[in-house]
Design an enzyme around this catalytic site. Structure first.
Site, PDB file in Angstrom:
ATOM      1  N   CYS A  85       8.847   7.892  -3.961  1.00 40.56           N
ATOM      2  CA  CYS A  85       9.361   8.204  -5.635  1.00 40.56           C
ATOM      3  C   CYS A  85       9.815   9.379  -6.306  1.00 40.56           C
ATOM      4  O   CYS A  85      10.869  10.038  -5.791  1.00 40.56           O
ATOM      5  CB  CYS A  85       8.508   7.212  -6.561  1.00 40.56           C
ATOM      6  SG  CYS A  85       9.181   6.442  -8.527  1.00 40.56           S
TER       7      CYS A  85
ATOM      8  N   HIS B 123       8.944   1.925  -3.022  1.00 40.92           N
ATOM      9  CA  HIS B 123       7.358   1.819  -2.798  1.00 40.92           C
ATOM     10  C   HIS B 123       7.435   1.051  -1.767  1.00 40.92           C
ATOM     11  O   HIS B 123       6.860  -0.030  -1.938  1.00 40.92           O
ATOM     12  CB  HIS B 123       6.705   1.779  -4.841  1.00 40.92           C
ATOM     13  CG  HIS B 123       6.766   2.345  -5.760  1.00 40.92           C
ATOM     14  ND1 HIS B 123       5.454   3.291  -5.296  1.00 40.92           N
ATOM     15  CD2 HIS B 123       7.655   2.611  -6.901  1.00 40.92           C
ATOM     16  CE1 HIS B 123       6.535   4.118  -6.967  1.00 40.92           C
ATOM     17  NE2 HIS B 123       7.382   3.913  -7.250  1.00 40.92           N
TER      18      HIS B 123
ATOM     19  N   GLU C 129       3.968   1.002  -0.469  1.00 43.50           N
ATOM     20  CA  GLU C 129       3.346   0.862   0.130  1.00 43.50           C
ATOM     21  C   GLU C 129       2.636  -1.061  -0.878  1.00 43.50           C
ATOM     22  O   GLU C 129       2.065  -2.103  -0.207  1.00 43.50           O
ATOM     23  CB  GLU C 129       2.213   1.424  -1.102  1.00 43.50           C
ATOM     24  CG  GLU C 129       3.088   1.033  -2.678  1.00 43.50           C
ATOM     25  CD  GLU C 129       3.395   2.267  -2.655  1.00 43.50           C
ATOM     26  OE1 GLU C 129       3.085   2.922  -3.799  1.00 43.50           O
ATOM     27  OE2 GLU C 129       4.270   2.910  -2.304  1.00 43.50           O
TER      28      GLU C 129
END
EC number: 6.3.4.2
Length: 544
Positions: free
Chosen positions: A382, A516, A518
């Site tokens: 990001c 993102h 994750e």
């Protein structure tokens, strides 16, 4: 018919109700049941989207664009079930919906009250979209006795009366502290917490007792007698060496069996815990280790990067290595006497995560430059990707390159996005509009360049879907200038307008992503980008 498990907490906050809910759901899932977990948050914010990470930890984003509590990350990581907008509700959202209907005249002049209007809204939230489920676990945020949570407790009380017998169950998470001066475990806090819960009309069926010490049978019997539960329903929950060993630990203590017994289920199949056995084996028996530096803004509170932390661990599980994380405050690198080399040279990989605001941005850019020049594996997420693009623009001669997020600039390599396409059509935002819920949120597709590094990482895929949470984008007008420095735009939005992934083919491992990743990583299914990053860091460790 769905069965409901209501999870409350007492004595103190931060006892791990979210982890407990995720672990119990994983155990029920391992027995073949279909589960979903929901979070009730008593605070008055509509969602955590505008809250500081220091106040609330990370904001977890779902595929459908909900900004939610970080506990939903635990839910997804432990069960693999993607969360939805309907899986997290706050008092603010409940009251917002009710007041909107009241202003519209939907209540036909009736006096709007906590009972029945607020409690009915909470009950409707708990019961919605559950027809295809076996169990719905509802976690109530906060601690019993908090004034904010009273409407939620009352809604639970009503539901337990309205639903069928053996359709609901209450699990209460409490603390059994150890008083070192006395050399004793104390059960009184748990007794008082259960009494407080009972005063609200809710009798707990199972007590999960958090403690740093073993809870002897005598203390468990005492808790059972004073709290009016079976001794088998007093489940010890000792501190665990890893969150991924918690499901196995709770199963050994009989939590899932006791919960099923509370529903009258005595013939449930034994759980298949093989994947949890594999995860814990990989975690506790690594065959090497790597050190990753996370250069961020909120490193003072690791919950601000909870999903990131876990995704790095997952990358380690995939490569069977231990991942040592060094949290580095990006502002340190902005000081005149900062020795960047001394801090970054020992690392096997550098990761610059997402964030908001100018603070620490130059330190992040310096970290990108170090990774590029030294050939250290780099991963930008990001804002981290945006800083990698700014660094490349400065390398290309645009010395004042920056982001409009940080103020006016003559070289807006990164700028605010005011419109973009979704499946629902064109989305538009005003630069000076509300902050809450106005970002590019949720899952968006990206097209990958054939034969690119990221396409290989994704197993040869040419189209992916990843979750976003940002308001600014890399300015496509700088694409040619950036690519002249060797930074390739290897992933773009389907319309070809928004850069999604950048990489450096001449670098051992240099990837920046606007999304993102994750948020989609699981212990038993690590995200390919984190798998690849840790693999590259392992290679780097052998060179250092």
């Amino acid at each position: 018919m769905a069965r409901y498990i209501f999870i409350t907490g007492g004595v103190v906050s931060s006892l791990g109700k979210g982890l407990m809910a995720a672990s119990l759901a994983a155990l029920l899932q391992a027995r073949g049941y279909k589960v979903r977990i929901r979070k009730f948050d008593p605070y008055l914010n509509v969602d955590p989207g505008t809250m500081s990470p220091y106040q609330h930890g990370e904001v977890y984003v779902t595929d459908d664009g909900a900004e939610t509590d970080l506990d939903l990350g635990h839910y997804e990581r432990f069960t693999g079930v993607s969360a939805r907008q309907s899986d997290n509700v706050t008092s603010g959202r409940v009251y917002q919906d009710i007041i909107t209907r009241e202003r519209r005249g939907d209540y036909l002049g009736a006096t709007v009250q906590v009972i029945p209007h607020v409690t009915d809204e909470i009950k409707a939230f708990a019961l919605a979209d559950t027809d295809d489920l076996d169990f719905v676990l509802c976690e109530i945020g906060g601690t019993v006795g908090d004034i904010e949570s009273l409407p939620f407790m009352e809604a639970i009380r009503q539901l337990r009366n309205e639903l069928e017998p053996f359709q609901t169950l209450s699990v209460h998470v409490t603390l059994v502290p150890y008083i070192a001066a006395a050399g004793e475990l104390k059960t009184k806090p748990t007794q008082h917490s259960v009494r407080e819960l009972a005063s609200l009309g809710i009798k707990p069926d199972v007590l999960l007792c958090r403690s740093e010490h073993e809870i002897p049978l005598g203390e468990r019997r005492k808790i059972a007698n004073f709290c009016n539960v079976r001794i088998e329903s007093v489940i010890p929950a000792l501190d665990a060496p890893s969150i991924y060993s918690v499901p196995l630990q709770y199963h050994q203590e009989g939590l899932d069996s006791e919960v099923l017994r509370g529903f009258g289920i005595t013939d449930a199949p034994e759980p298949d815990l093989s994947r949890w056995d594999d995860v814990t084996d990989r975690y506790f028996n690594p065959e090497g280790e790597v050190t990753i530096g996370v250069v961020g803004k909120y490193v003072g509170l690791q919950d601000a990067y909870k999903s990131l932390n876990e995704a790095l661990v997952h990358g380690g599980l995939a490569n069977r290595v231990k991942v040592n994380i060094q949290w580095i405050d990006a502002e340190v690198f902005e000081q005149e006497d900062a020795d960047i080399t001394a801090q970054l040279e020992p690392l096997h990989g550098i990761l610059v995560p997402g964030g908001f605001g100018e603070r620490g941005s130059e330190g992040k850019i310096a970290s990108v430059r170090f990774a590029r020049e030294r050939g250290v594996p780099f991963f930008g997420i990001c804002l981290g990707m945006q800083m990698a693009c700014v660094e490349s623009a400065r390398l290309a001669g645009h010395t004042s390159a920056s982001s409009t997020e940080f103020g006016e600039t003559d070289e807006p390599v990164v700028g605010i996005i005011t419109e973009w396409m979704t499946e629902e059509g064109l989305q538009e935002r005003e630069a000076g509009g509300d902050l809450g819920g106005t970002m590019r949120l949720g899952a968006y597709d990206a097209k990958l360049s054939a034969n690119s590094h990221v396409s290989t990482i994704y197993g040869g895929a040419t189209e992916i879907s990843e979750r976003h949470r940002h308001r600014y984008e890399v300015n496509g007008a700088y694409k040619d200038a950036l690519e002249e420095t060797g930074l390739i735009f290897s992933g773009m939005s389907p319309d070809g307008l928004l850069p999604e992934i950048v990489e450096r083919p001449d670098h051992p491992w240099f990837v920046g992503v606007q999304f993102h990743p994750e948020l989609k990583s699981r212990p038993f299914e690590p995200h390919p980008l984190f798998d690849g990053f840790i693999s590259a860091a392992l290679t780097q460790s052998r060179l250092v």
